[in-house]
Design an enzyme around this catalytic site. Structure first.
Site, PDB file in Angstrom:
ATOM      1  N   ASP A   1     131.168  25.862  79.486  1.00  0.00           N
ATOM      2  CA  ASP A   1     130.730  27.054  79.014  1.00  0.00           C
ATOM      3  C   ASP A   1     131.223  28.207  79.925  1.00  0.00           C
ATOM      4  O   ASP A   1     131.366  27.965  81.189  1.00  0.00           O
ATOM      5  CB  ASP A   1     128.914  27.095  79.331  1.00  0.00           C
TER       6      ASP A   1
ATOM      7  N   SER B   1     126.136  32.445  74.741  1.00  0.00           N
ATOM      8  CA  SER B   1     126.343  31.299  74.536  1.00  0.00           C
ATOM      9  C   SER B   1     125.668  30.625  73.066  1.00  0.00           C
ATOM     10  O   SER B   1     125.938  29.653  72.404  1.00  0.00           O
ATOM     11  CB  SER B   1     125.848  30.247  75.634  1.00  0.00           C
TER      12      SER B   1
ATOM     13  N   GLU C   1     128.841  19.130  77.693  1.00  0.00           N
ATOM     14  CA  GLU C   1     129.098  20.689  78.289  1.00  0.00           C
ATOM     15  C   GLU C   1     129.085  20.573  79.896  1.00  0.00           C
ATOM     16  O   GLU C   1     128.225  20.381  80.457  1.00  0.00           O
ATOM     17  CB  GLU C   1     127.758  21.379  77.952  1.00  0.00           C
TER      18      GLU C   1
ATOM     19  N   ASP D   1     130.080  28.641  83.486  1.00  0.00           N
ATOM     20  CA  ASP D   1     129.288  29.831  83.146  1.00  0.00           C
ATOM     21  C   ASP D   1     128.863  30.426  84.566  1.00  0.00           C
ATOM     22  O   ASP D   1     129.042  31.597  84.813  1.00  0.00           O
ATOM     23  CB  ASP D   1     128.665  29.773  81.974  1.00  0.00           C
TER      24      ASP D   1
ATOM     25  N   ASP E   1     132.755  28.379  75.044  1.00  0.00           N
ATOM     26  CA  ASP E   1     131.976  29.093  74.098  1.00  0.00           C
ATOM     27  C   ASP E   1     132.530  30.800  74.021  1.00  0.00           C
ATOM     28  O   ASP E   1     132.475  31.529  73.201  1.00  0.00           O
ATOM     29  CB  ASP E   1     130.561  29.123  74.203  1.00  0.00           C
ATOM     30  N   HIS E   2     132.942  31.114  75.353  1.00  0.00           N
ATOM     31  CA  HIS E   2     133.326  32.391  75.696  1.00  0.00           C
ATOM     32  C   HIS E   2     133.893  32.250  77.099  1.00  0.00           C
ATOM     33  O   HIS E   2     133.831  31.461  77.753  1.00  0.00           O
ATOM     34  CB  HIS E   2     132.466  33.542  75.599  1.00  0.00           C
TER      35      HIS E   2
ATOM     36  N   HIS F   1     130.130  38.097  80.308  1.00  0.00           N
ATOM     37  CA  HIS F   1     130.938  37.439  79.554  1.00  0.00           C
ATOM     38  C   HIS F   1     132.080  38.423  78.978  1.00  0.00           C
ATOM     39  O   HIS F   1     131.774  39.718  79.077  1.00  0.00           O
ATOM     40  CB  HIS F   1     130.567  36.773  78.183  1.00  0.00           C
TER      41      HIS F   1
HETATM   42 MG    MG Z   1     125.573  26.719  78.105  1.00  0.00          MG
HETATM   43 ZN    ZN Z   2     126.717  33.131  80.612  1.00  0.00          ZN
END
Ligand code: MG
Ligand code: ZN
Length: 376
Positions: free
Chosen positions: A51, A91, A265, A270, A312-313, A340
């Site tokens: 993430d 996400s 994950e 993140d 995811d980003h 993000h």
């Molecule tokens: Mg996540």
């Molecule tokens: Zn985030």
């Protein structure tokens, strides 16, 4: 003359048989190329999602670790990540794209912009008799894992997400989030009602809550492990670590002769980037790469396994400015944001069907391709 005709007919027969065999044993890949059936369609799929993991996060991990498991992958590419309604994805929308093959609005969990449920790769896998698993370092009700087994309009609907997880067909579930599965009256509960979802889970699987119980798990077909009331701590303090959970999940899921789908994950890469904390990113990256190592090790001994690693980003607009490769140190880095970004994210693929994941694609390609593989 007559002899020649007989010989020609004979060969013609051979040619027809060969053509029929060739067509039936080959198939079109999503990239339009042909590949042999035996090498294209994986029986097992392990999808790793870091993430918020951009190229700099991986670079930082490599500088500190030296050699990453990620370097063993043969194919790599980049994914665009924008969502249906936003330039910068969250996400939920990104996980929906990878789980279902469709774009949706930020905040939506495997439902379309029109709120219609979108079938996920995990649901297709279950339909095909495969076992399925989710292994995360956050609450299992978070956006990324929930997009694989639930369908809700907003990621904040945790009570509903927990209900749908409990009634899903998932076979292995490791992470945090116990608080969303116990009735309101139980101390520590985060539910707004008296539903006992632990009881629902227990009807079809073992439910554990401690590292000790995890270490004592024998031969089983399904299990839920809650290792935190809400979110597990950072990698530095987390037990069990992501690689241990990944190994155990693979051990359980691979008992199904029809194969499995597993999503793992690295959830807190993140969060570390949102906080603009480099050391936090590094610890999470190393834990995540070790988990990838566990997946790769299985794939190396089981040639029917596709392993994908992506994000995811990107989070943080993270950049590395100075350091030393020899001394494995970063001396200067920075972040452009605590949110993000729109930066494309890398994707790495290993095993049958991996060649499709090279070049620049949209994140929906992941869901579409995995579902296509399961359809064969
Ligand atoms: Mg996540
Ligand atoms: Zn985030």
């Amino acid at each position: 003359m007559l002899d020649r005709r007989i010989i020609m007919r004979k060969y013609f027969g051979f040619i027809i048989v060969f053509l029929v065999w060739s067509i039936s044993s080959c198939t079109t890949l999503p990239n339009g190329k042909f590949e042999k059936r035996s090498t294209v369609f994986p029986k097992n799929i392990i999808l790793f999602i870091g993430d918020g993991m951009g190229v700099s996060h991986i670079t930082a991990g490599k500088i500190i670790k030296g050699v990453l498991n990620l370097e063993s992958f043969r194919y790599s590419g980049l994914l665009t990540t924008h969502s249906q309604n936003a330039f910068i994805t969250d996400s939920a929308a990104a996980a929906t794209a990878m789980a279902t093959g469709y774009k949706t609005d930020n905040g939506a969990i495997s439902v379309s912009s029109e709120k219609e449920p979108l079938k996920t790769v995990a649901e297709y896998a279950e339909e095909n008799g495969k076992s399925t698993g989710l292994v995360v370092s956050c609450s299992v009700t978070d956006a990324t894992p929930s997009a694989f087994v639930t369908h809700v309009e907003r990621r904040t609907q945790k009570d509903l997400i927990a209900e749908q997880i409990a009634s899903s067909d998932i076979d292995v579930l490791f992470g945090g989030g116990w608080a969303y599965f116990v009735p309101k009256s139980v101390k520590g509960s985060k539910r707004a009602d008296e539903k006992d979802l632990i009881a629902v889970l227990k009807k079809r699987m073992k439910v554990i809550r401690s590292v000790e119980e995890f270490q004592q798990l024998g031969i089983i077909d399904s299990v839920t492990g809650f290792f935190a009331v809400k979110h597990p701590p950072q990698a530095k303090y987390r037990k069990p670590q992501l690689p241990e959970l990944t190994n155990k999940a693979i051990e359980i899921l691979s008992r199904n002769k029809d194969g499995f789908f597993l999503m793992v994950e690295g959830s807190q890469i993140d969060w570390a980037a949102h906080e603009n904390k480099q050391d936090f990113i590094l610890n999470e990256m190393i834990d995540f790469d070790n988990a990838i190592g566990a997946g790769l090790e299985f794939a190396k001994s089981n040639s029917q396994t596709l392993v994908l690693v992506t994000a995811d980003h990107e989070t943080g607009g993270f950049a590395i400015h100075d350091g030393s490769v020899e001394e494995r140190r970063i001396s200067d880095s920075g972040f452009t944001t605590s949110e993000h970004t729109a930066a494309m994210v890398p994707i790495f693929a290993y095993g049958p069907g991996s060649s499709a994941f090279s070049g620049i694609k949209d994140n929906t390609f992941v869901g579409k391709t995995l579902i296509q593989y399961l359809h064969q």
